[in-house]
Design a protein around this motif. Structure first.
Motif, mmCIF file in Angstrom:
data_model
loop_
_atom_site.group_PDB
_atom_site.id
_atom_site.type_symbol
_atom_site.label_atom_id
_atom_site.label_comp_id
_atom_site.label_asym_id
_atom_site.label_seq_id
_atom_site.Cartn_x
_atom_site.Cartn_y
_atom_site.Cartn_z
ATOM 1 N N GLU A 452 0.735 -1.305 -0.008
ATOM 2 C CA GLU A 452 -0.087 -0.053 0.132
ATOM 3 C C GLU A 452 0.804 1.199 0.151
ATOM 4 O O GLU A 452 0.478 2.376 -0.723
ATOM 5 N N ARG A 455 2.289 1.889 -3.375
ATOM 6 C CA ARG A 455 1.090 2.497 -4.375
ATOM 7 C C ARG A 455 0.757 3.824 -4.213
ATOM 8 O O ARG A 455 0.551 4.502 -5.111
ATOM 9 N N LEU A 456 0.647 4.289 -2.750
ATOM 10 C CA LEU A 456 0.316 5.685 -2.706
ATOM 11 C C LEU A 456 1.669 6.582 -2.886
ATOM 12 O O LEU A 456 1.201 7.842 -3.136
ATOM 13 N N ARG A 457 2.737 5.940 -2.750
ATOM 14 C CA ARG A 457 3.919 6.769 -2.970
ATOM 15 C C ARG A 457 3.979 7.367 -4.581
ATOM 16 O O ARG A 457 4.023 8.579 -4.819
ATOM 17 N N ASN A 458 3.228 6.574 -5.318
ATOM 18 C CA ASN A 458 3.084 7.122 -6.685
ATOM 19 C C ASN A 458 1.843 8.228 -6.935
ATOM 20 O O ASN A 458 2.087 8.919 -7.855
ATOM 21 N N GLN A 459 1.134 8.233 -6.009
ATOM 22 C CA GLN A 459 0.256 9.304 -5.776
ATOM 23 C C GLN A 459 0.618 10.408 -4.980
ATOM 24 O O GLN A 459 -0.227 11.448 -4.536
ATOM 25 N N LYS A 460 1.932 10.318 -4.820
ATOM 26 C CA LYS A 460 2.572 11.153 -3.924
ATOM 27 C C LYS A 460 2.002 11.641 -2.388
ATOM 28 O O LYS A 460 1.968 12.665 -1.964
ATOM 29 N N VAL A 461 1.612 10.464 -2.221
ATOM 30 C CA VAL A 461 1.077 10.263 -0.723
ATOM 31 C C VAL A 461 2.101 9.401 0.287
ATOM 32 O O VAL A 461 2.548 8.436 -0.170
ATOM 33 N N TYR A 462 2.919 10.005 1.125
ATOM 34 C CA TYR A 462 3.845 9.633 1.828
ATOM 35 C C TYR A 462 3.814 9.051 3.366
ATOM 36 O O TYR A 462 3.678 9.631 4.096
ATOM 37 N N GLU A 657 1.674 9.246 8.192
ATOM 38 C CA GLU A 657 1.555 9.783 6.917
ATOM 39 C C GLU A 657 2.201 11.036 7.069
ATOM 40 O O GLU A 657 1.823 11.827 8.142
ATOM 41 N N ASP A 659 2.989 15.087 5.707
ATOM 42 C CA ASP A 659 2.536 15.844 4.627
ATOM 43 C C ASP A 659 3.880 16.748 4.074
ATOM 44 O O ASP A 659 4.269 17.401 5.082
#
Lengths: 795, 155, 257
Positions: A452, A455-462, A657, A659
């Protein structure tokens, strides 16, 4: 290995664990739920006087003159005292112990004499009919000061250009070196060497209830009764006795309900000693309660460290050596009686804790500064040692391109390697690092979280996942303090008294501050004797009532106090069966006790209700044989002997997470797998862990005592000093493994500090894991948004 | 010079008349004058919530209200709401989930929680956390408290 | 910490209140949620507290054609629960939910927040963003001051001794956005903004970055980011951090209008 088999019955009988292992709600929580507890400030006394302290506004200043002439005339004022006056009644103390070689500290007085050494140090005491009047008068004390050079920075203190106590020669309270030998060679030839410097912000306990003491001197008897929010009543009894020259047994210390302590309330505070001395001088009860501003200024602070650590490993990922240089800043005095050298000492002992390696070198300095005094606070040294170890381990894993869990699997001490002696010299009985890691990874669904995250890194969620393995000191023997000459008891006792109506009263020298001590003692006593829990009452915290013992500290209540209760309970059961055998004219071996009745052991047929046993034993002993005497009050003591410290192990994980625009960290979830041996009450253990984790989160993200260059505390109030509140905290999943210690029947190790020991490391590793794709890393706690933005080079 | 005013208020259903110094805050009055020591003092600057009580049916910080401002008001403390059994369900949930350890923050926490329970809203865990976000607890780490309130609301 | 000694009066009429409030060392007490902590901490030593919570005509919420008038003694909870404010003045409804915690909101007042003018407070920024008019009751009659002229500096407003803030009139907006950055729920903002769109104009009132709320009316996002003044540091954040955070909020707010 599963749950321990507990022989709670006389040997040879069927094993029955009773209440052990059950999540029983605490009986003594009922009064707290209705606001009907008795905290020290709730108590009422005739002619009670109140003290407020005049505290130094300067971090370092000579007291040239104190003028009380206006203050003494204020309404309600009884007296105003300075340091020299109180010193005639209360001798000073020096907080050094023989086993911390070379430790030094100047004498500390109950009220400062000649010189104030930190902003907030008490320099005079105003006693009045009310606290309000005392504060009014304290404002009218006129003081003349000569400001002295202030030492605030720890590196400057170590360099020693300005020495706070000239008689001592330098600012070093304590230093220690440890070297297994061969360390430099390992680092020179290792495939991989990583190095990092970690900073830990000074912070403090912020107990909901302020420190509180009512000292009541009876001049007619030369006796002193002290109602004291303290974790260690017997230790305080000894200290009041020696420093106020009152015979030991004439001093009684009573700890009523305590509103949180976490180690803060186990130390000797100058203002509390002053309060006791003032009661002796005035011959009436005197109360002092630290208000919140005073608490920030004068409750012990802790954990201000700069730690430089290096790790050497092979390219296959095997850890070869650790090298540590730790510097920690305390206040101007080592705190009595445990000394302020212990925290640093623990960092040296515990670095590298969970991992296989042979080579270790450490240098550690404890230096004085003109900031508030520091001493042991929940998990003492562990949060530092675990964070620097787990931080450098993650850095090594990162350098090798290895998953942090994999790296740990390679290096954690194997579960079958015990007993095991560690490079710092500490000895482990039996730990379960691998079992714990496996359970953690399964419980948190590690691989799914990694997928997960990706996957989220690709959406720029760290998101970040941080692990922290740890070992923890619990159930200490006299190796901790006693060997150094401290009159701190590492043994405890429990008296169990069978009452005529079939109830049992437990009096134990371990104390309660909310962790559930009294609850588990009731569970153990009920199980050991054979009564139901509602028949058990527990009394703790009164030196006039309980056996002599150590109180609560270093996660020892369940393991040591619990064992004493268990032993006393078994012995009482045996004595009760002696009486029953005489009453029933049966063989003792045929009998047992269960559910408040003497029963036939084989058939479980009830033979004699306990209240009948009580009636005969206490009121009709004339009906028993001539040579028979009932002994229905039993005391047993227990000291852990084989291991200086009973180590536990655990592993935590944090999911966060970050920001990257604001530097804000959101805590999504937290896990803790803990092996603390036999678990007496799973709910209470889980809750201790959760509370400890959140305290650790406070250290990682929020809490720091900020000092200006002139030694002024800048954020000493609840609005500016940030403690964790409910809105930002995650849910915390707890799981257990039970590897009992064989040093006791109960097999319980300690657990109270585990949460705090590992949480800062887990959160730090999670944040750094989140920031890794952005080539940023943070190493200075607390991780404020600014520090994260700085790492990201956005500010 | 200490100014005192004659004040009448209803405390836990009983009428109380006293001469009260203007500067004494409500929770000091309740604790010191009336012996209602169930409400606690944690900071005296309105941040920790240990002094949370109910005045005219609304929760307030007892340290941020002058006792003289409670003239003509209805004051309910933890003792009163325990005796009236209004808090019984919540106290039972707290007990069973060990949503208290040292108990110092508990009366204030129960007052804040009961505010939410009384509103009969079906609150999520986030909403529960938001509602008690002004009550400082150091012992529990909050999760058990959230569990207990959730049970009292939904159970 | 116990408060120092002071006298206390609770006037029953505005006339009585004006005289009391004009005395030297007098301070107005409404909800007390900011004043009483200052007293307990001995940061303030007034001679006299004038409790205005007994005065009639200072509460109430009135919806006018293009604006909403709220009395100074409206508590934050009353505003929070007001369906009218939720419908006609959503900016204020959103802002008030960020103020401290329920127990504080039950006592704290609109007037108290505006008169104190804490630079990190929400409502002064809302007043500035909406171009509100502050209605001040004086012995000589009512006077009206625009928000931009009312907030003068650090805890400094246009209120003169003996005057009492009676309420505020908030002109409605077409759209609004309220954003605040805090470490913990209910804390004073590190940085915050109250933003509205009214016709072609975008107005952003920032709080937490200066000694008073700061109004920007940028034509573009870039212009807005460039025109933000450098804030002073606070205990935890350097000027550069606060400026960065203010720009982040502006960017997040811009597209919401």
């Amino acid at each position: 290995m599963g749950k321990a088999e507990l022989p709670l019955h006389a040997p040879g009988t069927q094993v029955d664990k009773g209440y052990i292992g059950q999540s029983v709600p605490r009986p003594n929580a009922q009064r707290l739920l209705q606001g009907r507890g008795a905290f020290t400030d709730d108590l009422r006394f005739p002619r009670l006087a109140h003290v407020a302290f005049f505290r130094s506004p300067y971090a370092h200043a000579r007291i040239k003159k104190l003028d009380f002439s206006r203050a003494v005339k204020q309404p309600g004022v009884i007296a105003v005292f300075d340091g020299p006056t109180v010193a005639e009644y209360c001798t000073p103390w020096v907080a050094v112990l023989a086993h911390l070689k070379g430790i030094k500290s100047p004498p500390q007085y109950a009220i400062a004499v000649e010189r104030a050494c930190w902003q907030g140090e008490a320099c005079a005491a105003v006693v009045a009919e009310s606290r309000t009047q005392a504060e009014d008068a304290a404002q009218l004390i006129e003081a003349e000061w000569e400001e002295l050079p202030v030492v605030v920075d720890m590196e400057e203190s170590l360099a020693g250009k300005r020495v706070i106590h000239p008689d001592l020669g330098d600012n070093i309270c304590f230093k220690r070196e440890h070297d297994t030998g061969g360390v430099d060679e390992v680092f020179a030839s290792a495939d991989v060497v990583v190095e990092e410097t970690f900073h830990f912000g000074r912070h403090t306990g912020v107990c909901p209830e302020g420190r509180a003491i009512v000292a009541d001197y009876n001049a007619a008897e030369h006796s002193l009764t002290v109602y004291h929010a303290t974790q260690a009543p017997h230790m305080m009894q000894d200290i009041f006795s020696r420093h106020l020259s009152i015979p030991e047994a004439n001093v009684r210390v009573i700890a009523k309900d305590i509103g949180g302590s976490y180690g803060i309330k186990v130390h000797v505070y100058a203002d509390e000693m002053a309060t006791a001395a003032i009661s002796v001088i005035l011959r009436r009860p005197v109360k002092f309660v630290a208000d919140r501003l005073e608490s920030f200024l004068s409750d012990i602070h802790a954990r201000e460290h700069r730690a430089r650590v290096r790790l050497a490993c092979s390219k296959a990922g095997e850890i070869l050596a650790f090298d540590l240089d730790d510097l920690t800043a305390i206040g101007p005095y080592s705190v009595y009686p445990r000394t302020s050298g212990i925290e640093g000492n623990q960092v040296v002992n515990l670095t590298g804790g969970p991992y296989r390696h042979q080579k270790y070198k450490a240098r550690m300095h404890v230096v004085f500064t003109n900031k508030n005094v520091t001493c042991q606070y929940r998990a003492v040294g562990h949060p530092i040692a675990v964070a620097l170890t787990e931080g450098i381990v993650d850095l090594a894993a990162q350098k090798l391109g290895m998953d942090p869990a994999e790296f740990r699997k390679i290096n954690l001490v194997p579960d079958d390697a015990y007993p095991y002696t560690f490079p710092s010299g500490i000895k482990f009985e039996k730990l379960s690092h691998h079992k714990a890691l496996d359970l953690l990874l399964r419980t948190m669904n590690y691989s799914q979280l990694r997928a997960e995250q990706s996957r989220l890194r690709n959406q720029k969620v760290y998101r970040g996942i941080g692990l922290a393995a740890m070992i923890e000191v619990t159930n200490p023997s006299p190796a901790f303090y006693g060997v150094g000459g401290a009159r701190i008891s590492a043994q405890d006792g429990a008296t169990l008294r069978f009452e005529p109506t079939g109830m049992v009263t437990v009096m134990c020298s371990v104390t309660e501050q909310g962790q559930g001590t009294e609850g588990i003692f009731a569970q153990i006593a009920a199980s050991a004797v054979g009564v139901s829990m509602d028949k058990v009452r527990v009394i703790t915290g009164d030196t006039g009532v309980t056996p002599y013992g150590g109180g609560t500290w270093a996660s020892r209540g369940a393991g040591i106090g619990g064992e004493a209760v268990l032993l006393a309970g078994r012995a009482l059961r045996s004595n009760m069966l002696d009486v029953a055998a005489e009453i029933l004219k049966l063989e003792k071996a045929e009998l047992d006790i269960k559910d408040n009745s003497v029963i036939n052991k084989l058939t479980s047929e009830p033979k004699l209700p306990l209240q009948e046993l009580g009636r005969v034993a206490y009121f009709r002993p004339d009906t028993l044989p001539l040579d028979f005497q009932s002994e229905l009050t039993v005391t047993r003591h227990y000291t852990p002997r084989q291991y200086g410290f009973t180590f536990t192990n655990g592993i935590q994980a944090s999911l966060v997470e970050v920001d990257p625009d604001t530097g804000f960290v959101k805590l999504l979830k937290h896990w803790c797998v803990e092996d603390s041996g036999t678990v007496i009450n799973p709910m209470l253990v889980d809750e201790q862990i959760r509370g400890g984790v959140v305290q650790g989160i406070g250290a990682a993200l929020y809490e720091e005592c900020l000092y200006g260059p002139d030694g002024q505390l800048l954020n000493g109030n609840m609005a500016d000093y940030l403690v964790p509140m409910s809105g930002e905290m995650p849910d915390i999943v707890c799981a257990h493994i039970e590897t009992p210690t064989l040093q006791s029947q109960l097999g319980a190790k300690g657990v109270g500090e585990a949460g705090t020991a590992g949480a800062p490391a887990a959160v730090m590793n999670a944040i750094n894991d989140a920031l890794a794709p952005l080539n940023a890393r943070v190493t200075r706690m607390p991780f404020t948004p600014e520090r994260i933005l700085q790492a990201l080079k956005k500010v | 010079m200490e100014q005192a005013l004659n004040v009448t208020m209803t405390v836990n259903g009983a009428q109380v008349t006293r001469s009260i110094p203007a500067r004494q805050h409500l929770v000091d009055f309740l604790r010191d004058e009336l012996g209602l020591t169930g409400s606690h003092i944690g900071c005296e600057h309105g941040v920790c919530g240990a002094c949370t009580l109910r005045v005219n049916g609304e929760i307030v910080r007892g340290c941020l209200m002058l006792a003289v401002q409670a003239d003509g008001c209805r004051v309910d403390t933890i003792e009163g709401l325990s005796d009236s059994k209004e808090l019984e369900k919540l106290q039972k949930a707290f007990h069973e989930k060990n949503a208290l350890q040292c108990g110092f923050c508990t009366p204030g926490m129960l007052m804040a929680a009961q505010d939410l329970v009384r509103s009969k809203k079906k609150a999520t865990r986030e909403e529960i956390r938001a509602h008690i976000s002004g009550n400082y607890c150091r012992c529990t780490g909050y999760q058990a408290i959230v569990d207990a309130i959730e049970e009292a609301i939904n159970g | 910490m116990k408060a120092p000694s002071f006298a206390y009066a609770k006037p029953r009429s505005l006339a009585e209140a004006f005289d009391l409030a004009a005395r030297p060392g007098a301070k107005i007490l409404a909800g007390g949620q900011s004043l009483i902590p200052a007293l307990n901490l001995r940061l303030s030593s007034p001679e006299l507290l004038v409790d205005i919570t007994g005065l009639a005509g200072l509460s109430g919420i009135e919806i006018l054609k293009d604006s909403v008038r709220a009395g100074a003694l409206c508590t934050h909870t009353q505003i929070d629960k007001s369906e009218e404010i939720g419908k006609h003045l959503p900016l204020v409804a959103e802002a008030v939910a960020h103020i401290a915690h329920p127990a504080i909101r039950n006592r704290g007042t609109l007037g108290g927040s505006l008169a104190l003018a804490d630079p990190a407070a929400e409502l002064p920024a809302c007043a500035l963003a909406l171009d509100a008019v502050l209605v001040i009751a004086t012995k000589k009659g009512e006077r009206r001051v625009a928000a931009a002229d009312f907030f003068k500096g650090l805890f400094e407003t246009d209120l003169k001794p003996g005057e009492i803030l009676a309420g505020a009139e908030f002109p409605k907006a077409d759209k609004s956005v309220f954003l605040e950055l805090t470490r913990r729920q209910g804390d004073y903002a590190i940085v915050g903004l109250a933003g509205i769109a009214r016709g072609n104009e975008r107005r952003f009132a920032f709080f937490g970055i200066g000694s008073k709320p700061i109004l920007l009316k940028p034509k573009s996002l870039e212009e807005g980011k460039a025109s933000l003044p450098t804030p002073a540091a606070d205990l935890y954040h350097s000027p550069s951090t606060k400026l960065h955070l203010a720009r982040v909020l502006l960017e997040r707010a811009w597209n919401r209008l």
